[in-house]
Motif scaffolding. Structure first.
Motif, PDB file in Angstrom:
ATOM      1  N   GLY A 146       1.002  -1.351   0.075  1.00  0.00           N
ATOM      2  CA  GLY A 146       0.061  -0.028   0.183  1.00  0.00           C
ATOM      3  C   GLY A 146       0.931   1.439  -0.040  1.00  0.00           C
ATOM      4  O   GLY A 146       0.403   2.371  -0.784  1.00  0.00           O
ATOM      5  N   ILE A 147       2.063   1.150   0.844  1.00  0.00           N
ATOM      6  CA  ILE A 147       2.919   2.375   0.864  1.00  0.00           C
ATOM      7  C   ILE A 147       3.413   2.698  -0.541  1.00  0.00           C
ATOM      8  O   ILE A 147       3.626   3.741  -0.815  1.00  0.00           O
ATOM      9  N   VAL A 148       3.954   1.700  -0.953  1.00  0.00           N
ATOM     10  CA  VAL A 148       4.726   1.714  -2.460  1.00  0.00           C
ATOM     11  C   VAL A 148       3.554   1.970  -3.599  1.00  0.00           C
ATOM     12  O   VAL A 148       3.926   2.909  -4.365  1.00  0.00           O
ATOM     13  N   TYR A 149       2.443   1.475  -3.527  1.00  0.00           N
ATOM     14  CA  TYR A 149       1.477   1.876  -4.384  1.00  0.00           C
ATOM     15  C   TYR A 149       1.082   3.402  -4.166  1.00  0.00           C
ATOM     16  O   TYR A 149       1.075   4.145  -5.411  1.00  0.00           O
ATOM     17  N   GLY A 150       0.909   4.228  -3.337  1.00  0.00           N
ATOM     18  CA  GLY A 150       0.577   5.541  -2.719  1.00  0.00           C
ATOM     19  C   GLY A 150       1.821   6.216  -3.600  1.00  0.00           C
ATOM     20  O   GLY A 150       1.658   7.163  -4.237  1.00  0.00           O
ATOM     21  N   LEU A 151       3.089   5.811  -3.274  1.00  0.00           N
ATOM     22  CA  LEU A 151       4.383   6.542  -3.908  1.00  0.00           C
ATOM     23  C   LEU A 151       4.255   6.586  -5.190  1.00  0.00           C
ATOM     24  O   LEU A 151       4.430   7.387  -6.078  1.00  0.00           O
ATOM     25  N   LYS A 152       3.752   5.205  -5.987  1.00  0.00           N
ATOM     26  CA  LYS A 152       3.749   5.203  -7.472  1.00  0.00           C
ATOM     27  C   LYS A 152       2.547   6.188  -8.043  1.00  0.00           C
ATOM     28  O   LYS A 152       2.993   6.955  -8.713  1.00  0.00           O
ATOM     29  N   GLU A 153       1.620   6.377  -7.479  1.00  0.00           N
ATOM     30  CA  GLU A 153       0.524   7.238  -7.792  1.00  0.00           C
ATOM     31  C   GLU A 153       1.015   8.694  -7.501  1.00  0.00           C
ATOM     32  O   GLU A 153       0.860   9.484  -8.372  1.00  0.00           O
ATOM     33  N   SER A 154       1.602   9.007  -6.543  1.00  0.00           N
ATOM     34  CA  SER A 154       2.188  10.408  -6.240  1.00  0.00           C
ATOM     35  C   SER A 154       3.416  10.758  -7.186  1.00  0.00           C
ATOM     36  O   SER A 154       3.220  11.961  -7.786  1.00  0.00           O
ATOM     37  N   LEU A 155       4.254   9.707  -7.517  1.00  0.00           N
ATOM     38  CA  LEU A 155       5.055   9.946  -8.871  1.00  0.00           C
ATOM     39  C   LEU A 155       4.512  10.267  -9.873  1.00  0.00           C
ATOM     40  O   LEU A 155       4.956  11.105 -10.613  1.00  0.00           O
ATOM     41  N   ARG A 156       3.296   9.616 -10.349  1.00  0.00           N
ATOM     42  CA  ARG A 156       2.716   9.980 -11.606  1.00  0.00           C
ATOM     43  C   ARG A 156       2.137  11.217 -11.330  1.00  0.00           C
ATOM     44  O   ARG A 156       2.181  11.907 -12.411  1.00  0.00           O
ATOM     45  N   ASP A 157       1.722  11.662 -10.291  1.00  0.00           N
ATOM     46  CA  ASP A 157       1.324  12.975 -10.255  1.00  0.00           C
ATOM     47  C   ASP A 157       2.070  14.293 -10.734  1.00  0.00           C
ATOM     48  O   ASP A 157       1.688  15.333 -11.005  1.00  0.00           O
ATOM     49  N   THR A 158       3.300  14.055 -10.777  1.00  0.00           N
ATOM     50  CA  THR A 158       4.483  14.903 -10.788  1.00  0.00           C
ATOM     51  C   THR A 158       4.019  15.590 -12.525  1.00  0.00           C
ATOM     52  O   THR A 158       4.267  16.813 -12.283  1.00  0.00           O
ATOM     53  N   TRP A 159       3.357  14.673 -13.133  1.00  0.00           N
ATOM     54  CA  TRP A 159       3.142  15.379 -14.682  1.00  0.00           C
ATOM     55  C   TRP A 159       1.783  16.227 -14.661  1.00  0.00           C
ATOM     56  O   TRP A 159       1.744  16.796 -15.618  1.00  0.00           O
ATOM     57  N   ASP A 160       1.300  16.345 -13.598  1.00  0.00           N
ATOM     58  CA  ASP A 160       0.106  17.055 -13.557  1.00  0.00           C
ATOM     59  C   ASP A 160       0.648  18.606 -13.262  1.00  0.00           C
ATOM     60  O   ASP A 160      -0.670  19.546 -13.298  1.00  0.00           O
ATOM     61  N   TYR A 161       1.429  18.933 -12.807  1.00  0.00           N
ATOM     62  CA  TYR A 161       2.052  20.281 -12.477  1.00  0.00           C
ATOM     63  C   TYR A 161       1.899  21.090 -13.683  1.00  0.00           C
ATOM     64  O   TYR A 161       2.500  20.635 -14.895  1.00  0.00           O
ATOM     65  N   ASP A 162       1.785  22.219 -13.715  1.00  0.00           N
ATOM     66  CA  ASP A 162       1.990  23.211 -14.703  1.00  0.00           C
ATOM     67  C   ASP A 162       3.649  23.890 -15.043  1.00  0.00           C
ATOM     68  O   ASP A 162       3.708  24.234 -16.098  1.00  0.00           O
ATOM     69  N   SER A 163       4.189  23.966 -13.886  1.00  0.00           N
ATOM     70  CA  SER A 163       5.536  24.461 -14.043  1.00  0.00           C
ATOM     71  C   SER A 163       6.544  23.509 -13.308  1.00  0.00           C
ATOM     72  O   SER A 163       6.307  22.621 -12.426  1.00  0.00           O
TER      73      SER A 163
END
Length: 152
Positions: free
Chosen positions: A50-67
């Protein structure tokens, strides 16, 4: 030879997890409701996954930033969080993200990926296969230019 009672639970867990890896690797929005239920069960019953999965999803969120600035802060937070978990399986990915930190952020400046270069490489490889060898590199170069321009 029978297994001891202490190891049986672990073996049952491993059996239940078999074949579930691909559900964990897929994007959440692409999962069917029954697949989401399986993922939820895995995340609830296996804390480390669960921890690793959460980190995977969080890393994927990197591409959602505008800057690049926001993405850089997010990546730094991600690296700190991932390191603090103490999960040894994360060491390699932490090292990759850390070593390629500036290259990851380059995408926010250029918005370019290597898809165009991969396409050109496939054209060159097709030219090489089609000819089965050239007398010298200049002939190969000429054929690549001709093929890339659409003249032949």
């Amino acid at each position: 030879m029978e297994r001891s009672e202490g190891g049986g639970g672990r073996l049952k867990d491993a059996t239940k997890l078999k074949g579930q890896r691909f559900f964990l690797l897929r994007n959440v929005e692409n999962l069917s409701p029954s697949q989401k239920e399986r993922v939820d069960w895995i995340l609830e019953s296996h804390k480390e996954i669960g921890i690793v999965y959460g980190l995977k999803e969080s890393l994927r969120d990197t591409w959602d930033y505008d800057s690049g600035y926001g993405a850089a802060n997010h990546l730094l937070d991600w690296l700190i969080t991932a390191e603090r978990t103490g999960i040894s399986a994360l060491r390699d990915i932490i090292k990759v993200v850390d070593n390629h930190f500036s290259e990851i952020l380059n995408w926010f400046r250029s918005k370019m990926n290597n898809g165009v270069m991969e396409g050109m490489n496939s054209v060159i490889q097709a030219v090489k296969r089609r000819a089965r060898g050239y007398r010298d590199w200049r002939n190969l170069r000429t054929m690549c230019y001709l093929r890339g321009s659409g003249l032949c």
